[in-house]
Design an enzyme around this catalytic site. Structure first.
Site: not given
Length: 361
Positions: A145, A210, A253
């Site tokens: 990443d 969401c 989140c």
């Protein structure tokens, strides 16, 4: 670039090497290792459409290095294979759902509770790349990443799982609570088959749960509304209309993972480095907000949280405090902090004070 044809002949010694690489990977603590070619296929057009729609927000690096994501051999000349690894990170401890309901406490994404995964995984991949080079030569480069690599695309192609409607990679035996890493190599290693089909079916739980409705549809995420983007990537003010929806989520989140049925198969990590530090899995918002910059830097040393800096840390926490149940102590803390606040901080502090005062009547 080499064609991904399944009819490519692979020398017996490379077949044996691939098997040995998987053994080495397991010995280094990776839960899975698989190999695929370096063709990005349909993911090239998907990336173009996503960027074209403006869904990357301020993440201009996604566009700036687009060609490197789409042409791996420009990043590593001669690269024809991607060795993909999976490392589970879900820590034990307080149930995330319970913490999200405790509105006076901070929710931090599970991946960020312990030490930064980049160094840990990169170190292991670098060691693995060295072993491969010593065994068979070739050119190898490890990524975690940290470079323009379409990691979920390669992981999906290698058979590690499928990309779910929440755009996360999902593994039928491990859910989605894991990190990915890659090694680009010039060796023509045998390729592992992809997962047989996509297994989300008619489920849309991740889309519906969401908090900010960041999904415009299945496999379509508008990062500009995603809480992870808002709390980590966004450098300026968090849009006011989205703040109430953020609740007590102050760094990242996990909602679309928490609701995913496949995560019932996830296992807790055995990596000590991924266990919560400084009780970050159970801290009051006010307590974290009161950290001085020196305390923030000290307590986030080696943590993914440090990248946002003290100013954005307090910005995020202020939103959480504004959403918390009324408490005069919160108003006093925020009011006191206004004295030395930056313009960005002050705007969020005042918003939180206004939210708290509106609950007092």
């Amino acid at each position: 670039m080499e064609s991904p044809s399944p009819f490519i002949s692979v020398a017996p010694d490379l077949v044996q090497l691939a098997a040995q690489i998987k053994i080495w990977g397991a010995e280094m603590g990776f839960q899975q290792l698989a190999i695929t070619d370096c063709e990005v296929g349909a993911h090239k057009e998907w990336l173009n459409q996503w960027l074209g729609a403006g869904h990357a927000g301020e993440m201009d690096y996604m566009d700036r290095h687009r060609h490197l994501r789409q042409q791996p051999d420009e990043l590593v000349p001669g690269a024809i294979r991607a060795i993909c690894v999976r490392l589970d990170y879900l820590p034990e401890g307080i149930a995330p759902g319970h913490l999200l309901r405790q509105k006076d406490r901070a929710y931090i994404s599970r991946y960020a509770l312990g030490r930064d995964y980049h160094k840990l995984i990169r170190g292991r991949l670098a060691k693995l790349a060295t072993k491969i080079e010593q065994e068979a030569g070739g050119t190898h480069r490890a990524f975690v990443d940290s470079a323009p690599v379409l990691e979920r695309a390669f992981a999906e192609k290698s058979g590690m799982g499928w990309i779910g409607k929440n755009t996360m990679l999902i593994n039928r035996r491990a859910g989605s609570w894991f990190f990915l890493g890659e090694i680009y190599t010039t060796l023509a290693l045998p390729i592992d088959p992809p997962e047989d089909g996509q297994h989300c079916g008619s489920c849309r739980a991740c889309l519906d749960i969401c908090p900010t409705q960041a999904f415009t549809g299945p496999w379509q995420l508008d990062a500009r509304k995603c809480i992870s983007y808002l709390t980590i990537e966004l450098k300026g003010a968090i849009p006011e209309h989205l703040r109430p929806m953020m609740g007590n989520r102050v760094f990242g989140c996990d909602d679309c993972q928490l609701i995913c049925p496949w995560n019932k198969f996830a296992s807790h990590t055995k990596e000590q480095d991924f266990q919560p530090r400084h009780n970050l899995d159970d801290r009051e918002l006010v307590d974290l907000f009161e950290w001085t910059e020196e305390e923030f830097l000290s307590r986030t040393a080696g943590s993914p949280i440090r990248r946002i800096g003290h100013q954005r840390w307090r910005r995020n926490l202020a939103v959480g405090l504004g959403n918390a149940p009324y408490d005069i102590a919160i108003i006093k803390t925020l009011t006191s902090a206004l004295a030395d606040a930056s313009e960005l901080e002050a705007e969020h502090f005042q918003w939180a004070i206004d939210q708290q005062e509106s609950k007092a009547s």
